[in-house]
Write a protein that holds these residues in place. Structure first.
Motif, short mmCIF file in Angstrom:
data_model
loop_
_atom_site.label_atom_id
_atom_site.label_comp_id
_atom_site.label_asym_id
_atom_site.label_seq_id
_atom_site.Cartn_x
_atom_site.Cartn_y
_atom_site.Cartn_z
N ILE A 22 0.86 -1.18 0.00
CA ILE A 22 0.00 0.00 0.00
C ILE A 22 0.90 1.23 0.00
O ILE A 22 1.94 1.25 0.66
CB ILE A 22 -0.95 0.00 1.22
CG1 ILE A 22 -1.95 1.14 1.14
CG2 ILE A 22 -0.17 0.08 2.53
CD1 ILE A 22 -3.05 1.07 2.19
N ASP A 23 0.54 2.20 -0.81
CA ASP A 23 1.20 3.51 -0.78
C ASP A 23 0.17 4.51 -0.32
O ASP A 23 -0.94 4.54 -0.85
CB ASP A 23 1.71 3.90 -2.16
CG ASP A 23 2.95 3.11 -2.53
OD1 ASP A 23 4.04 3.50 -2.08
OD2 ASP A 23 2.82 2.08 -3.23
N THR A 24 0.52 5.32 0.65
CA THR A 24 -0.47 6.23 1.20
C THR A 24 0.04 7.66 1.23
O THR A 24 1.22 7.90 1.49
CB THR A 24 -0.84 5.86 2.65
OG1 THR A 24 0.29 6.15 3.48
CG2 THR A 24 -1.19 4.39 2.78
N TYR A 25 -0.86 8.58 0.92
CA TYR A 25 -0.54 10.00 0.95
C TYR A 25 -1.62 10.64 1.81
O TYR A 25 -2.79 10.45 1.58
CB TYR A 25 -0.58 10.59 -0.45
CG TYR A 25 0.27 9.80 -1.43
CD1 TYR A 25 1.57 10.20 -1.72
CD2 TYR A 25 -0.23 8.64 -2.04
CE1 TYR A 25 2.36 9.47 -2.59
CE2 TYR A 25 0.55 7.90 -2.92
CZ TYR A 25 1.84 8.31 -3.19
OH TYR A 25 2.62 7.58 -4.04
N GLU A 26 -1.20 11.39 2.80
CA GLU A 26 -2.20 11.97 3.70
C GLU A 26 -1.79 13.37 4.11
O GLU A 26 -0.60 13.64 4.32
CB GLU A 26 -2.38 11.07 4.93
CG GLU A 26 -3.47 11.55 5.87
CD GLU A 26 -3.96 10.49 6.84
OE1 GLU A 26 -3.44 9.37 6.81
OE2 GLU A 26 -4.88 10.80 7.62
N ILE A 27 -2.76 14.22 4.24
CA ILE A 27 -2.50 15.57 4.75
C ILE A 27 -3.45 15.79 5.92
O ILE A 27 -4.64 15.52 5.83
CB ILE A 27 -2.66 16.61 3.62
CG1 ILE A 27 -2.49 18.03 4.16
CG2 ILE A 27 -3.98 16.49 2.89
CD1 ILE A 27 -2.27 19.04 3.04
N VAL A 28 -2.90 16.20 7.05
CA VAL A 28 -3.69 16.35 8.27
C VAL A 28 -3.50 17.76 8.81
O VAL A 28 -2.37 18.25 8.90
CB VAL A 28 -3.25 15.34 9.35
CG1 VAL A 28 -4.16 15.42 10.57
CG2 VAL A 28 -3.22 13.92 8.81
N LEU A 29 -4.59 18.38 9.16
CA LEU A 29 -4.53 19.69 9.80
C LEU A 29 -5.16 19.55 11.18
O LEU A 29 -6.30 19.15 11.30
CB LEU A 29 -5.31 20.71 8.95
CG LEU A 29 -5.20 22.16 9.35
CD1 LEU A 29 -3.78 22.66 9.15
CD2 LEU A 29 -6.17 23.01 8.53
N GLU A 30 -4.38 19.84 12.21
CA GLU A 30 -4.91 19.72 13.57
C GLU A 30 -4.90 21.07 14.23
O GLU A 30 -3.92 21.81 14.12
CB GLU A 30 -4.02 18.74 14.39
CG GLU A 30 -4.22 17.30 13.98
CD GLU A 30 -3.24 16.35 14.63
OE1 GLU A 30 -2.34 16.81 15.36
OE2 GLU A 30 -3.36 15.14 14.39
N ARG A 31 -5.96 21.37 14.92
CA ARG A 31 -6.01 22.66 15.58
C ARG A 31 -6.69 22.54 16.94
O ARG A 31 -7.75 21.93 17.06
CB ARG A 31 -6.76 23.69 14.73
CG ARG A 31 -6.83 25.05 15.37
CD ARG A 31 -7.24 26.13 14.39
NE ARG A 31 -7.47 27.38 15.07
CZ ARG A 31 -6.51 28.23 15.44
NH1 ARG A 31 -5.27 27.96 15.15
NH2 ARG A 31 -6.79 29.33 16.09
#
Lengths: 670, 227
Positions: A482-491
């Protein structure tokens, strides 16, 4: 079911009004005078909710993944009965229950019939996925009583760069409770619907010589309910009515820690009747059932050699016995000819790991380690009047990994790592991970994540056949990737309220699945499928000091098989969850409400398993002395009728789930 | 499209949530203005610490002023985003070492950023902070410990925080949480450099004693860190 739209609500309001009538006004109580206490006394005061990240733990916002942590306190207040129920409340997670095992899907992926081999389940850092089908057990068969869990760390995304095989969709680390949290003898008993009983006796203490010990035993039994399956509604099969839904379990657990050493020994033996008549078994025969017997013994050693160097070593022995009994009618005429077919797995393994964490230079945290895994036994047998399959194997694999966490700037951290794994069966696999963590401003973190993970083909997929009747063993199999790309914004909006938004894209390749070989019309496991998943998750968490706590999430996924261009079966595209703990009486009585929406999902027969909203409500009272605890839970509060997509072995297209069910639990600490 | 089941359940659930929220809200409102148990406890620790300190400014005021209403108060400073809320309220009518206690709050360093977002190298209120007897440096300041502790390094005051790495940055006392209980570590070298004597009763309760001071380099008398 004949219920007016607000029938459930009216009924609930009666309960709530009763509670309110009993309760006194929730006024702030007078503070005890801490300023009059001595330092020694202050150091003995326990705080219920710890907001501080404790010294050696990583803060969730610093982790190079999307992480959810569920604590013992939540497990209590929501009345969770199995690990699967705990996981179901996490963003992006959903469950299946085929009335034999409970399974967990993550971010739109759980093909009907899979054994959850793409989730790695650890207990105190020790791998628990067994060594034949590589399946983790999340239901009643899980090696630990959920009451003994201190917290569950759910790390979404690929983890192979540190953990090796099976860590494709998530790594779940269950941390067990120490003896000190019990501080004495604890007895717990519960009774629930369908004649379900469970009792637990535990003792825990930390002795003056530094030894922390917990010993616990659990026993549970359930008669189960009478079920109706319309697919079997025929006078020959009791008009579709069946009992055979019974379950029983035994758990033993010992945990000791002394100085730098830690030891756990966990054992679970579970038995479950299978009412669904899978694999064309005879409907209604109570002998069709499974037995699962798991033992895990793990030893850890952790030492801080200097301020900049820490060492962690662990070794574990695992033992998994599976016995399936399936009753068949081999008759070719009117006279029944009943045979009990026996399916047996015997797995034994050793797993050892050494890990070093060092800060050789300023701003760098380096983690490096090696793991050696030895399968001393991987035996599969299937027989009744003749032996169809009898296979004994042993194998080994090892992995080496390194990861660097580099604080490039005050607000930018770079995490890069990779692990190389070598298997007897197929060769090598290298899996990297990269993460950029960027503190945009105070309390806001942006994470950019890339990761690759793999799953080694397991012994079941590599070797299983039934002597050439319908299934043959493949010549070879490659690992899945599996190849995974993720963008997470935490506030964090305030001290109490935080949110996170995540978008992800997964490509799963060389997925192992069963296909028919056109040459000989036999089923065989192949590396044919490819799945692409796009999705997003939004979570909002609030936590206030009175004990009011809210977790909400919404997730959307589109998981598509790129070979067939179709949405995956058993892949609900929308999941919405609300978890709310509300203090009813300050510090003593809490209500835990859980509401989960699952969108419809496709079944194997191309129908829809309907969408549903499931509501669970629990009330937990703990006496001010904290000795007595009374918990009452109503599961599927509104008696919603719902089912999960069935698997290939089922005649049914969906498997209907339990209606409203109660549980009452009493715990006393001496 | 929502199925019938879902429609039916939605109404009931909304009602249930409304009930719980309405019920939970007053309890929650109570809490919003009040400190967390953790910080109530830490406030009591700060107050207690004062009893175990010796140094020039902790000496009792001269005899004439003793027990006089006008005796100068012991000052506890809170620097940064204040997590204590009303935790110090009960101190209004309390005395320590025969002196009243007063709380002074100071802004975090971020508040002094210039138009381009640059931060000053030293906290602009260092003089006023230096007048305190105990200063708690909030977690909001964890990136600015040097700018805060540097100017205070020769002041005989007790610097306290609950930030990992505080002692290594030159702070004197750092709170920890272990087994849901509050405990603390002490940097004796930093205390010595500040001209502050910490009584052995307090040292004895510390979980860890550090003897290396960021502002002085390693101490020659260092002999391990177990006490």
């Amino acid at each position: 079911m004949t219920q007016t739209p607000y029938g459930g609500g009216t009924w609930m309001s009666v309960v709530l009004l009763t509670v309110m009538a009993v309760a006194t006004s929730p006024a702030c109580s007078e503070q005890e005078d801490l300023f009059a206490m001595s330092l020694e006394d202050l150091m003995a005061v326990e705080i219920d909710t710890v907001v501080s990240a404790s010294k050696y733990e990583q803060k969730v916002s610093d982790a190079p993944s999307s992480v959810t942590i569920i604590t013992a306190d939540e497990i209590r207040k929501y009345g969770y009965r199995t690990l699967a129920e705990v996981l179901r409340s996490a963003p992006g997670f959903y469950v299946n229950n085929d009335r034999n095992y409970e399974y967990v899907g993550v971010r739109g992926f759980r093909r009907p019939g899979d054994y959850d081999t793409r989730i790695l389940l650890l207990v105190d850092g020790h791998r628990t996925n067994e060594n034949i089908g590589n399946s983790p057990l999340f239901g009643a068969q899980f090696v630990l009583d959920v009451d003994l869990i201190d917290r569950v760390e759910i790390i979404r995304g690929p983890g192979s760069s540190l953990y090796g095989s099976n860590a494709l969709l998530a790594v779940i680390n269950v941390i067990t409770k120490g003896g000190k949290t019990l501080n004495g003898l604890e007895l717990s008993g519960e009774v629930a619907g369908f004649d379900t009983w469970k009792s637990r006796i535990s003792y825990g203490n930390r002795f003056d010589n530094g030894l922390d010990l917990l010993v616990s035993a659990t026993r549970g039994d359930s008669e189960g309910q009478e079920l109706y399956f319309k697919e079997f509604d025929d006078p020959a099969t009791a008009n579709g009515l069946v009992r055979n839904d019974d379950a029983s379990l035994h758990n033993l657990f010992v945990r000791a820690s002394w100085g730098d050493f830690g030891l756990i020994a966990a054992h679970a033996a579970a038995e479950k009747g299978i009412p669904t008549a899978p694999w064309d078994a005879v409907f209604g025969d109570g002998r069709t059932r499974t037995y699962d017997d798991t033992t895990l013994i793990g030893l850890t050693y952790e030492r801080e050699i200097s301020e900049t160097l820490a060492l962690q070593a662990r070794t574990a022995y695992g033992h998994y016995d599976y016995d399936g009994r399936y009753v068949y009618d081999y008759s070719e005429d009117e006279t029944p000819y009943i045979v009990v077919n026996k399916d047996r797995w015997r797995g034994r393994w050793w797993d050892s790991e050494l890990q070093v964490t060092a800060r050789p230079f300023e701003k760098h945290i380096l983690t490096a380690g090696g793991e050696f895994h030895c399968n001393t036994r991987q035996d599969q047998t299937n027989w009744d009047e003749e032996v169809y399959f009898d296979d004994s194997r042993h194998s080994q694999n090892w992995g080496l990994y390194v990861q660097d966490e580099y604080r490039v700037l005050d607000n930018v951290t770079l995490v890069a790592g990779a692990r190389y794994d070598r298997y007897d069966t197929f060769g090598g696999s290298t899996n990297p991970r990269m993460a950029v963590l960027y503190d945009l401003c105070d309390r806001t973190t942006l994470k950019l994540l890339y990761g690759r993970a793999f799953r080694a083909p397991n012994a079941y997929e590599l070797y299983y056949h039934d002597g050439g009747y319908s299934q043959k063993a493949p010549l070879s199999l490659d690992p899945e990737t599996i190849d995974t790309y993720e963008i997470v914004l935490e506030r964090a909006f305030t001290e109490n309220l935080s949110a996170s938004l995540s978008g992800f894209y997964y490509v799963m390749d060389d997925l192992i699945g069963q296909n028919v070989d056109p040459d000989d019309d036999l089923l065989v496991f192949t590396n044919l499928e490819e799945v692409k998943t796009r999705g997003m998750e939004l979570t909002l968490n609030g936590r206030w000091e009175t004990g009011l706590r809210v977790r909400t999430s919404y997730s959307y996924v589109d998981a598509e098989n790129s070979v067939t261009d179709r949405t995956l079966a058993n892949s609900p595209s929308h999941l919405a969850k609300l978890n709310l703990i509300a203090p009813v009486l300050k510090d003593t009585l809490f209500a835990g409400l859980e509401v989960q929406y699952n969108a419809k999902s496709r079944t194997l027969a191309d129908n829809d398993a309907d969408d549903f909203i499931l509501t669970n409500l629990a009330l937990t009272y703990r006496s001010p002395s904290k000795r007595l605890e009374i918990a009452a839970g109503l599961y599927n509060l509104f008696d919603v009728k719902y089912g999960y997509p069935a698997f290939g072995e089922h005649t049914q297209d969906t498997i209907e789930q339990d209606g409203r069910m109660f549980r009452i639990k009493l715990t006393y600490r001496f | 499209m929502m199925s019938e089941n879902v429609m039916r359940a939605t109404g009931s659930i909304l009602f249930l949530i409304a009930c719980l929220t309405v019920w939970g809200a007053p309890v929650a409102v109570c809490a919003d203005s009040s400190a967390t148990p953790e910080y109530r406890l830490k406030a009591a620790f700060l107050y207690n610490f004062i009893l175990f300190l010796d140094g020039a400014r902790f000496d009792p005021p001269d005899d004439n002023a003793k027990n006089d209403d006008s005796s100068p108060p012991i000052l506890i400073g809170i620097l940064g985003t204040d997590p204590f809320a009303d935790a110090f309220e009960p101190l209004k009518d309390k005395e320590v070492r025969n002196r009243p206690v007063a709380i002074r709050r100071f802004k975090g360093l971020d508040e002094f950023a210039d138009a381009e977002g640059r931060l000053p190298a030293r906290h602009p209120q260092s003089e006023q902070i230096g007048d305190c007897h105990v200063v708690f440096i909030c977690r909001s300041e964890k990136e600015h410990l040097t700018a805060i502790l540097g100017p205070l390094r020769r002041q005989s005051l007790l610097t306290v925080a609950d930030t990992p790495g505080f002692l290594e940055a030159g702070g004197i006392v750092d709170f920890l949480i272990e087994d849901k209980k509050v405990c603390f570590e002490i940097n004796t070298a930093a205390a010595q450099r500040a001209g502050l004597q910490i009584r052995s009763q307090l040292l004895r309760l510390a979980k860890r004693i550090v003897q290396t001071d960021a502002f002085e380099g390693p101490n020659d008398e260092e002999n391990g860190n177990d006490t």
